[in-house]
Design an enzyme around this catalytic site. Structure first.
Site, PDB file in Angstrom:
ATOM      1  N   HIS A 136     -19.113 -16.426 -37.097  1.00  0.00           N
ATOM      2  CA  HIS A 136     -18.355 -17.457 -37.800  1.00  0.00           C
ATOM      3  C   HIS A 136     -18.730 -18.817 -37.211  1.00  0.00           C
ATOM      4  O   HIS A 136     -19.129 -18.918 -36.045  1.00  0.00           O
ATOM      5  CB  HIS A 136     -16.856 -17.231 -37.648  1.00  0.00           C
ATOM      6  CG  HIS A 136     -16.341 -16.047 -38.400  1.00  0.00           C
ATOM      7  ND1 HIS A 136     -14.997 -15.873 -38.662  1.00  0.00           N
ATOM      8  CD2 HIS A 136     -16.974 -14.982 -38.953  1.00  0.00           C
ATOM      9  CE1 HIS A 136     -14.828 -14.756 -39.343  1.00  0.00           C
ATOM     10  NE2 HIS A 136     -16.015 -14.193 -39.517  1.00  0.00           N
ATOM     11  N   GLU A 153     -16.962 -21.270 -36.123  1.00  0.00           N
ATOM     12  CA  GLU A 153     -16.225 -21.640 -34.916  1.00  0.00           C
ATOM     13  C   GLU A 153     -16.786 -20.953 -33.682  1.00  0.00           C
ATOM     14  O   GLU A 153     -16.996 -21.598 -32.639  1.00  0.00           O
ATOM     15  CB  GLU A 153     -14.735 -21.263 -35.046  1.00  0.00           C
ATOM     16  CG  GLU A 153     -14.051 -21.884 -36.229  1.00  0.00           C
ATOM     17  CD  GLU A 153     -14.022 -21.002 -37.469  1.00  0.00           C
ATOM     18  OE1 GLU A 153     -12.988 -21.004 -38.155  1.00  0.00           O
ATOM     19  OE2 GLU A 153     -15.028 -20.321 -37.745  1.00  0.00           O
ATOM     20  N   CYS A 202      -9.631 -18.022 -38.478  1.00  0.00           N
ATOM     21  CA  CYS A 202      -9.078 -16.670 -38.527  1.00  0.00           C
ATOM     22  C   CYS A 202      -8.596 -16.263 -37.127  1.00  0.00           C
ATOM     23  O   CYS A 202      -8.754 -17.003 -36.157  1.00  0.00           O
ATOM     24  CB  CYS A 202     -10.133 -15.685 -39.026  1.00  0.00           C
ATOM     25  SG  CYS A 202     -11.488 -15.415 -37.851  1.00  0.00           S
ATOM     26  N   CYS A 208     -11.433 -16.261 -34.468  1.00  0.00           N
ATOM     27  CA  CYS A 208     -11.860 -17.598 -34.057  1.00  0.00           C
ATOM     28  C   CYS A 208     -10.788 -18.310 -33.253  1.00  0.00           C
ATOM     29  O   CYS A 208     -11.098 -19.032 -32.296  1.00  0.00           O
ATOM     30  CB  CYS A 208     -12.277 -18.402 -35.280  1.00  0.00           C
ATOM     31  SG  CYS A 208     -13.760 -17.717 -36.060  1.00  0.00           S
TER      32      CYS A 208
END
Length: 173
Positions: free
Chosen positions: A73, A75, A103, A106
């Site tokens: 992801h 992040e 999420c 993250c």
């Protein structure tokens, strides 16, 4: 992309900052660029940048598809790169700018990195962990909390996602 100094940006982003929101918008624009690049590669268009003071430490877009990695992801990728850039797994004086509310995974990474502040664009009511579905940023059961600012460039961030999924779901022509 690890960056030692400020990235080259349009001159409008170099205007004197008159309020914290101006700085937040400046850095969110960088995250939006990362998101747009991810979308152009066929990834879900989410971007993130890690900033300390007036300097970008790292920026990244989603890359789960290209890297065959469910943890890739934006992040997590930006946090990893920022930690490498400063040579420390703790990012205690940093701000993480993300186009979409992070999420659970993250947020967990940001909490473990001891990020001081999170700024995100649009909420994620189905998976957001900074206030929408969960609120890990201020959960008193955890040993670290992150200050959160939501809604910076919200319309632009939402539009990136909506356009990506509209094109993806469009019938073939």
């Amino acid at each position: 992309m690890a960056i030692a100094g400020p990235i080259a940006t349009p001159s409008i982003l170099h205007e004197p900052l008159t309020a914290p929101l101006d700085a937040d918008r400046r850095w969110m624009d960088e995250a939006i660029r990362e998101a747009a690049a991810a979308g152009a590669r066929g990834e879900v268009p989410i971007g993130a940048v890690v900033v300390v003071g007036n300097r970008v430490l790292a920026g990244a877009g989603n890359a789960s598809v290209a890297e065959h990695d469910p943890t890739a992801h934006a992040e997590v990728r930006a946090l990893r790169e920022a930690a490498h850039a400063i040579g420390n797994h703790r990012l205690s004086k940093t701000t993480l700018y993300v186009t979409v509310e992070p999420c659970v995974m993250c947020m967990g990474a940001a909490l473990h990195a001891r990020v001081a502040r999170l700024v995100y664009g649009c909420p994620d009511p189905k998976g957001g962990a900074a206030g929408s579905l969960f609120d890990l940023a201020s959960d008193r059961r955890l040993n670290h909390r992150i200050a959160v600012t939501a809604g910076v460039a919200e319309d632009a961030c939402r539009a990136l996602l909506q356009e990506f999924f509209r094109r993806r779901r469009a019938p073939p022509t």
